[in-house]
Design a protein around this motif. Structure first.
Motif, PDB file in Angstrom:
ATOM      1  N   PRO A  52      -0.312  -6.452   4.962  1.00  0.00           N
ATOM      2  CA  PRO A  52      -0.636  -7.133   3.697  1.00  0.00           C
ATOM      3  C   PRO A  52      -2.002  -6.741   3.139  1.00  0.00           C
ATOM      4  N   LEU A  53      -2.983  -6.557   4.019  1.00  0.00           N
ATOM      5  CA  LEU A  53      -4.320  -6.163   3.573  1.00  0.00           C
ATOM      6  C   LEU A  53      -4.317  -4.720   3.078  1.00  0.00           C
ATOM      7  N   TYR A  54      -3.563  -3.877   3.744  1.00  0.00           N
ATOM      8  CA  TYR A  54      -3.466  -2.483   3.331  1.00  0.00           C
ATOM      9  C   TYR A  54      -2.831  -2.367   1.947  1.00  0.00           C
ATOM     10  N   ILE A  55      -1.776  -3.145   1.738  1.00  0.00           N
ATOM     11  CA  ILE A  55      -1.063  -3.107   0.457  1.00  0.00           C
ATOM     12  C   ILE A  55      -1.979  -3.544  -0.694  1.00  0.00           C
ATOM     13  N   SER A  56      -2.700  -4.633  -0.501  1.00  0.00           N
ATOM     14  CA  SER A  56      -3.482  -5.203  -1.593  1.00  0.00           C
ATOM     15  C   SER A  56      -4.850  -4.556  -1.752  1.00  0.00           C
ATOM     16  N   ARG A  57      -5.530  -4.245  -0.648  1.00  0.00           N
ATOM     17  CA  ARG A  57      -6.923  -3.796  -0.746  1.00  0.00           C
ATOM     18  C   ARG A  57      -7.074  -2.283  -0.845  1.00  0.00           C
ATOM     19  N   GLU A  62       0.746  -4.989  -5.744  1.00  0.00           N
ATOM     20  CA  GLU A  62       0.955  -6.432  -5.808  1.00  0.00           C
ATOM     21  C   GLU A  62       1.112  -7.022  -4.406  1.00  0.00           C
ATOM     22  N   GLN A  63       0.493  -8.183  -4.175  1.00  0.00           N
ATOM     23  CA  GLN A  63       0.593  -8.823  -2.863  1.00  0.00           C
ATOM     24  C   GLN A  63       2.023  -9.232  -2.536  1.00  0.00           C
ATOM     25  N   GLY A  64       2.805  -9.520  -3.554  1.00  0.00           N
ATOM     26  CA  GLY A  64       4.192  -9.907  -3.315  1.00  0.00           C
ATOM     27  C   GLY A  64       5.019  -8.816  -2.663  1.00  0.00           C
ATOM     28  N   ALA A  66       4.268  -7.159  -0.086  1.00  0.00           N
ATOM     29  CA  ALA A  66       4.232  -7.361   1.371  1.00  0.00           C
ATOM     30  C   ALA A  66       5.359  -8.294   1.809  1.00  0.00           C
ATOM     31  N   GLY A  67       5.606  -9.335   1.035  1.00  0.00           N
ATOM     32  CA  GLY A  67       6.705 -10.240   1.365  1.00  0.00           C
ATOM     33  C   GLY A  67       8.065  -9.574   1.253  1.00  0.00           C
ATOM     34  N   TYR A 181      -7.882   0.412   6.843  1.00  0.00           N
ATOM     35  CA  TYR A 181      -6.574  -0.184   7.097  1.00  0.00           C
ATOM     36  C   TYR A 181      -5.522   0.898   7.326  1.00  0.00           C
TER      37      TYR A 181
END
Length: 205
Positions: A52-57, A62-64, A66-67, A181
């Motif tokens: 999730p951190l890799y995806i967003s940062r 979008e953080q979604g 990761a879900g 990350y």
């Protein structure tokens, strides 16, 4: 009532000669399988912590996403587990375990290189093979290597899962702090390759 009526009674398997003196401390196959399982669960926990951190940062997506990635992998793991259980009696558990480790190598390689959301979602097929086989076959593999001692075999498998989560936290945090990350996935590639090598030395069951 359903359990009482539908689940069959299973006869207790007799212990193999010398089984009481063998096990984790004296059986090299059990030790290698434990280490292999530990490495693979470490990789999985590193992914769950880091992704999730890799995806967003780092990727700025979008953080979604990761879900969606976690949900896609979870949905695909179910048929993989069923297929692994179906084929392990035909090909043996070792080839399936090696297939899982190879899928893990490909998955973490893809995670370290892929940037597009669609491709990241597609990579979850490899992740599902990786975790679906380990979760579906791993405990049975321990039990086959330790006949007559299902409790000890189950404990070893569960310990490898919990220990992998502990080790993953230390590795993922350190690598992310001192490198990146993305670097966590590079380390996961190395651990998956190590698991592949260790797993190749375990007796088939």
């Amino acid at each position: 009532g359903l359990v009482w009526r539908r689940l069959p009674d299973l006869a207790r398997l007799p212990a193999m000669p010398g089984a009481a003196s063998e096990g984790f401390r004296r059986d090299g196959n059990v030790r290698r399988l434990f280490f292999c399982s530990l490495l693979m669960w470490t990789c999985n926990s590193m992914y769950l912590i880091n992704m999730p951190l890799y995806i967003s940062r780092e990727l700025g997506l979008e953080q979604g996403l990761a879900g969606w990635m976690m949900g896609t992998a979870a949905g695909l793991e179910i048929p993989v587990m069923l297929l692994a259980g179906h084929y392990c009696g035909r090909v043996g558990k070792k080839p399936l375990l090696l297939l899982a480790a190879l899928a893990g190598c490909l998955f973490y390689l893809g995670m370290s290189q892929v940037r597009e959301p669609a491709a990241l979602l597609a990579m979850q097929a490899c992740n599902a093979i990786f975790i679906g086989i380990v979760a579906g076959v791993g405990m049975a593999y321990f039990q086959d290597l330790m006949p007559g001692r299902p409790g000890q075999a189950t404990t070893l498998f569960s310990t490898s899962v919990r220990s992998g989560a502990i080790v993953a936290g230390a590795i993922a945090g350190s690598v992310a702090e001192w490198w990146s990350y993305q670097g966590v996935f590079v380390v996961a590639i190395g651990l998956s390759l190590l698991a592949l090598g260790v797993g190749s030395r375990v007796r088939n069951a």
